[in-house]
Scaffold this active site. Structure first.
Site, PDB file in Angstrom:
ATOM      1  N   ARG A  77       0.836  -1.221   0.077  1.00  0.00           N
ATOM      2  CA  ARG A  77       0.093  -0.118   0.339  1.00  0.00           C
ATOM      3  C   ARG A  77       0.768   1.198  -0.066  1.00  0.00           C
ATOM      4  NH1 ARG A  77      -3.447   0.174   5.043  1.00  0.00           N
ATOM      5  NH2 ARG A  77      -4.722  -1.288   3.964  1.00  0.00           N
ATOM      6  N   ARG A 147      -1.473   7.555   8.983  1.00  0.00           N
ATOM      7  CA  ARG A 147      -1.591   6.800   7.620  1.00  0.00           C
ATOM      8  C   ARG A 147      -1.832   7.894   6.579  1.00  0.00           C
ATOM      9  NH1 ARG A 147      -3.711   1.735   8.324  1.00  0.00           N
ATOM     10  NH2 ARG A 147      -2.877   0.642  10.040  1.00  0.00           N
ATOM     11  N   LYS A 212      -2.970   2.784  14.707  1.00  0.00           N
ATOM     12  CA  LYS A 212      -3.151   3.809  13.507  1.00  0.00           C
ATOM     13  C   LYS A 212      -3.692   5.125  13.928  1.00  0.00           C
ATOM     14  CE  LYS A 212      -7.147   1.353  11.987  1.00  0.00           C
ATOM     15  NZ  LYS A 212      -7.903   0.620  10.753  1.00  0.00           N
ATOM     16  N   LYS A 214      -5.496   8.673  11.671  1.00  0.00           N
ATOM     17  CA  LYS A 214      -5.694   9.046  10.328  1.00  0.00           C
ATOM     18  C   LYS A 214      -6.180  10.508  10.420  1.00  0.00           C
ATOM     19  CE  LYS A 214      -7.779   4.636   9.018  1.00  0.00           C
ATOM     20  NZ  LYS A 214      -8.874   3.669   8.809  1.00  0.00           N
ATOM     21  N   CYS A 433     -15.754  -2.886   0.892  1.00  0.00           N
ATOM     22  CA  CYS A 433     -14.108  -3.006   1.309  1.00  0.00           C
ATOM     23  C   CYS A 433     -13.563  -4.325   0.483  1.00  0.00           C
ATOM     24  CB  CYS A 433     -13.939  -3.296   2.578  1.00  0.00           C
ATOM     25  SG  CYS A 433     -14.485  -4.950   3.364  1.00  0.00           S
ATOM     26  N   CYS A 439      -8.028 -10.326   2.625  1.00  0.00           N
ATOM     27  CA  CYS A 439      -8.185  -9.774   3.849  1.00  0.00           C
ATOM     28  C   CYS A 439      -8.188 -10.840   5.049  1.00  0.00           C
ATOM     29  CB  CYS A 439      -9.206  -8.885   4.020  1.00  0.00           C
ATOM     30  SG  CYS A 439      -9.104  -8.013   5.812  1.00  0.00           S
ATOM     31  N   CYS A 478     -16.174  -7.383   7.569  1.00  0.00           N
ATOM     32  CA  CYS A 478     -16.251  -7.421   9.130  1.00  0.00           C
ATOM     33  C   CYS A 478     -16.440  -6.258   9.694  1.00  0.00           C
ATOM     34  CB  CYS A 478     -14.670  -7.818   9.235  1.00  0.00           C
ATOM     35  SG  CYS A 478     -13.448  -6.607   9.424  1.00  0.00           S
ATOM     36  N   CYS A 482     -13.765  -0.737   7.073  1.00  0.00           N
ATOM     37  CA  CYS A 482     -12.871  -0.006   6.294  1.00  0.00           C
ATOM     38  C   CYS A 482     -13.589   0.773   5.167  1.00  0.00           C
ATOM     39  CB  CYS A 482     -11.794  -0.841   5.579  1.00  0.00           C
ATOM     40  SG  CYS A 482     -10.699  -1.527   6.725  1.00  0.00           S
TER      41      CYS A 482
END
Length: 567
Positions: A77, A147, A212, A214, A433, A439, A478, A482
């Site tokens: 990524r 990120r 993370k 953002k 997603c 994944c 899930c 995302c």
């Protein structure tokens, strides 16, 4: 710098980071061994370098029965601030998808960057090197750090567009990891001799952030990026065509654990207004507080939102003021009038236009019916537009001479690419997603499933005469969220194979979380479960009332009772 002064025990990942020598681990040695995969310690370190170790889950059971190891592949990524790429940079991604990507495709993410899936271990270094040759990095693509920083992708010629871009890039530089490990491992850079006196990470320290983090920029009025879902949302205010400052929002985050009622999605809270020259200092201060006080014991509670709610907003404001040595200025009131993506043709400036092209679930690939990857390569090679990725997984080609519009449009049609004006509003606002097969967290299908069920909703909305309403439909494999499902009007959140939590009553403008309506709904029952609510909305809605607003006004209990009676 102080890291978690009150916590004595830490999670396994924290130990790995502490012992990782500023993201080096033993990655360099592992790249030359004969294994097709990385060991766990390096798997955690690799995330900071923009790499996830995955395997093809479609093949797991077969390989297990045959006594073989998993079909290991890496996902790479990139970090692309604001989603802006030069033609040369985009074409390198396109080439790498053919050379090193087992699936031969590109995936635009909801954070305005590109993922390459299916990269085998021995091709990892050549892939990252090729990106760096055109000044694209993967450092910061994943991991417990800031990120990719997102921003509205639509180009503009006003001075405030340039000011936002300038502030974004300066902030990205300030919050980026400074370790030399990336250059040593991937670019064969000179190794830096470490000592106790050398601090490679003045912001992050040796253990980086608890989870993370953002950041997202928006211009007031246009919430196409879902600014409230970021740990820090940065909203520009425009006065007399210049930026007068930013309102900062704190504590947004989509992830939750379905079985844990103490976890939850959260929208960011407005906390203060800052002038342009105060932006970087204030954002770095907020990140520093999360660094020092965020939960390093339980990773599921390590996101910034939990720190805010545990300590309280008043405590957080006082901590900010103490570190900044000034009082916070109250946030400005925010108004929003659009949130849809910038699709179709638009005037960019005199003699120039841009076109927003719909990309279903962000997947750029070629099929027998749709040669999207090929035609985008052809257009970029010949016309050299700037390429802009959106947070709704679409692509914008900008700086196009008006005389070339008809030619480009014809090429798209010949490749089977539908122009935005020919697609339903339902399809244009839908997102999914990646989920299966790559994944590791997915419990249900998403990217492969949404195209099979979305037509049911398109037909239903048309049947009830509401096809022109903005009703967002999103799906994830899930509860981690995302595709930002928890702000959608209608969302399907994967819980187990073929079953989803059905969420309703979000806000198309991204300012309200939706609500859990039904749990574990089979995929073939999703449309039928929503139908009674859609029917009621079509006949009972007030003037200009949105679907989400209607659901909130009448309440979802009314429809839960109806479903119970009909069982």
């Amino acid at each position: 710098m102080e890291n978690n002064p009150t916590q004595e025990k830490v999670s396994k990942v924290e130990v790995i980071k502490q012992n990782g020598n500023f993201l080096r681990g033993t990655i360099e040695e592992a790249l030359t061994d004969d294994k097709t995969f990385f060991e766990d310690e390096n798997v955690q370190q690799l995330k900071f370098h923009g790499v996830y170790q995955q395997d093809d889950r479609d093949l797991r059971s077969v390989l297990r029965k045959e006594g073989k190891e998993k079909h290991y592949r890496m996902m790479v990524r990139a970090r692309i601030p604001g989603g802006v790429l030069t033609p040369e940079q985009y074409l390198v991604f396109d080439r790498l998808a053919d050379e090193y990507n087992e699936y031969g495709s590109l995936r635009i993410t909801t954070r305005q960057t590109i993922q390459l899936h299916g990269v085998i271990k021995r091709n990892l270094k050549p892939t990252i090197q090729a990106l760096n040759e055109v000044l694209v990095t993967t450092l910061g693509g994943c991991g417990d750090q800031v990120r990719n920083t997102v921003c509205c992708a639509a180009p503009g010629h006003q001075i405030y567009h340039k000011e936002v871009r300038r502030d974004l890039l300066q902030l990205v530089n300030a919050v980026s990891a400074k370790t030399n490990a990336y250059h040593e491992i991937w670019l064969d850079g000179e190794k830096v001799p470490l000592s106790d006196e050398l601090n490679e990470e003045p912001l992050y320290g040796a253990v980086y952030l608890p989870r993370k983090f953002k950041l997202g920029f928006a211009v007031e009025g246009d919430n196409c990026i879902d600014v409230y879902t970021n740990d820090i949302g940065i909203v520009a205010h425009i006065d007399e065509k210049r930026i007068s400052g930013y309102t900062l929002l704190v504590g947004g985050g989509m992830g939750r654990t379905a079985s844990d009622k103490l976890s939850y999605p959260r929208l960011a809270t407005p906390i203060c207004f800052v002038n342009r020259d105060q932006l970087i200092e204030t954002v770095v201060t907020i990140i520093g507080i999360q660094r020092d006080y965020g939960n390093r014991i339980e990773r599921r509670y390590a996101r910034f939102k939990y720190l805010l709610d545990t300590r309280g907003l008043e405590w957080f404001q006082q901590e900010m003021e103490s570190r900044l040595n000034r009082e916070l200025v109250p946030p400005r009131e925010l108004t929003w009038n659009r949130a849809n993506d910038h699709l179709g043709w638009h005037t960019e400036r005199v003699g120039r236009s841009y076109i927003g092209i719909f990309v279903e679930n962000g997947r750029i690939k070629d099929t027998a019916e749709l040669r999207l990857k090929s035609v985008l390569r052809e257009i970029v090679e010949h016309f050299r537009p700037t390429v802009r990725l959106t947070t709704q997984q679409n692509i914008i080609l900008s700086d196009i001479e008006n005389s070339n519009r008809s030619v480009i449009e014809q090429k798209l049609r010949e490749a089977g690419v539908a122009l935005a004006e020919t697609l339903s509003k339902t399809k244009l606002s839908a997102m999914a997603c990646v989920a299966l097969p790559t994944c590791g967290l997915a419990t249900a299908e998403s990217e492969r499933a949404l195209p099979t069920i979305l037509p049911d909703f398109e037909r239903m909305f048309q049947e009830y005469g509401i096809e022109d309403e903005h009703i967002s439909v999103r799906m994830t494999g899930c509860p981690n969220g995302c595709a930002r499902p928890y702000t959608a009007d209608i969302a399907f959140v994967g819980r187990s194979p073929g079953k989803y939590d059905l969420m309703l009553a979000g806000d198309f403008y991204g300012t309200r979380l939706n609500q859990l309506f039904q749990e574990l709904v089979p995929i073939d029952k999703l449309a039928d479960t929503v139908r009674p609510i859609v029917s009621a909305y079509a006949s009972e809605r007030e003037f200009r009332e949105t679907f989400g607003d209607y659901c909130c006004r009448v309440g979802l209990d009314r429809f839960r009772e109806l479903i119970t009676k009909n069982r």
